[in-house]
Write a protein that holds these residues in place. Structure first.
Motif, PDB file in Angstrom:
ATOM      1  N   GLY A 293      54.649 -54.568 -33.768  1.00 26.88           N
ATOM      2  CA  GLY A 293      55.002 -55.934 -34.154  1.00 26.88           C
ATOM      3  C   GLY A 293      53.902 -56.598 -34.962  1.00 26.88           C
ATOM      4  O   GLY A 293      54.182 -57.340 -35.908  1.00 26.88           O
TER       5      GLY A 293
ATOM      6  N   THR B 112      47.284 -60.794 -30.203  1.00 29.53           N
ATOM      7  CA  THR B 112      48.174 -61.446 -31.178  1.00 29.53           C
ATOM      8  C   THR B 112      48.569 -62.851 -30.738  1.00 29.53           C
ATOM      9  O   THR B 112      48.964 -63.674 -31.570  1.00 29.53           O
TER      10      THR B 112
ATOM     11  N   ARG C 129      58.901 -59.035 -31.056  1.00 26.91           N
ATOM     12  CA  ARG C 129      58.031 -59.883 -30.234  1.00 26.91           C
ATOM     13  C   ARG C 129      58.647 -60.124 -28.857  1.00 26.91           C
ATOM     14  O   ARG C 129      57.973 -60.025 -27.833  1.00 26.91           O
TER      15      ARG C 129
END
Length: 300
Positions: A20, A82, A171
């Motif tokens: 991702g 992230t 996600r």
């Protein structure tokens, strides 16, 4: 060492997360580093030099057992997560800088994480029969970190529309899988986690607060713009705890080694949220006058 849910599920969850990340990256995110080198260099020096040194000092101060000490050092060596991008967005940081730092840091971590882990293992000697991350295992770290990112970047390069469409589902899937896997890991190692939680809570909270503070204050002292300092703070304070857990459990084969990252991975989100309000409030005070605003405008 744990159930199949942990040994198989954790690497799969991390692979999806890193894939991702790759879907959101382009070569330009690496090239952007040249446009604001000062902010990037300061953040990387904080991440790669200051944090391991401070973590080492905390480990000695709190007198952690050898295996937990190595786990803390591995956590300190892990790159930013992230989720830092989300926090940076919420608290008005420079998200583009976050993306660039995550990209660069993930590549550098392939080298620095095994080095710092091996130095910690050599110093604390938690395993009698294991020298550390040897070359073959270092290659596993490379595969775990970079291959999914590279695959995601290739997908974005050749099928940008597909990458944009898959960004949100990937996600969501990564969060769901990660929650399920971590819940399973916690359940299967509940007694071990409870036994060590009190010992680890204070040092992980201290390390998180220090990481966030260094990430913000050092760039500000070196006249980096406030938005860039906010981005740096979250990039340095929100570690990729999942990576540390995966390497500890699947590469080095130790559940105990993963405990500091597991505790940090839970507590850091609450601490980062409170810290975000603190530094956002500072930006709204009277001291944030014309010079500050002009510096931010220039950095933007």
């Amino acid at each position: 060492m744990g159930s199949a849910l942990t040994t198989i599920g954790l690497p799969v969850a991390l692979g999806i997360i890193m894939f991702g990340l790759g879907l959101s990256l382009t070569v330009g995110d690496f090239a952007r580093v040249a446009k604001q080198p000062k902010a990037v260099i300061v953040a990387l020096l904080c991440q790669l030099v200051l944090l391991p040194a401070i973590c080492f000092g905390l480990v000695l101060l709190f007198q952690l057992p050898p295996v937990l000490a190595v786990g803390m050092m591995m956590l300190a060596a892990s790159p930013g997560g992230t989720t830092a991008n989300l926090y940076s967005h919420l608290f008005r940081g420079d998200i583009a800088l976050n993306i660039s730092l995550t990209a660069v840091n993930s590549v550098i971590a392939v080298i620095t994480l095994p080095i710092i882990t091996n130095l910690a293992i050599a110093y604390f000697r938690p395993f009698d029969d294991q020298l550390g991350l040897q070359w073959s295992k270092a290659l596993e770290v490379f595969a775990i970190v970079l291959l999914p990112v590279a695959l995601g970047m290739l997908v974005r390069r050749f099928w940008p529309r597909f990458a944009d469409g898959m960004d949100k589902p990937v996600r969501i899937a990564s969060v769901i899988i990660l929650i399920v896997v971590i819940a399973g890991a916690v359940a299967s190692n509940w007694s071990l986690l409870v036994e060590n939680f009190t010992r680890l809570a204070l040092i992980t909270v201290a390390f998180c607060v220090i990481s966030l503070a260094i990430g913000y204050l050092v760039p500000r002292m070196l006249r980096v713009g406030r938005r860039q300092a906010i981005a740096s703070s979250f990039e340095i304070g929100i570690h990729n705890a999942t990576l540390a857990i995966v390497i500890a459990q699947t590469v080095l084969g130790s559940v105990e080694l993963s405990l500091p990252a597991a505790v940090y991975g839970v507590l850091m989100f609450f601490i980062a949220f409170g810290f975000g309000f603190l530094i956002r409030g500072k930006g709204q005070e009277g001291a944030d006058a014309a010079p500050e605003r002009s510096a931010s405008a220039t950095a933007s």
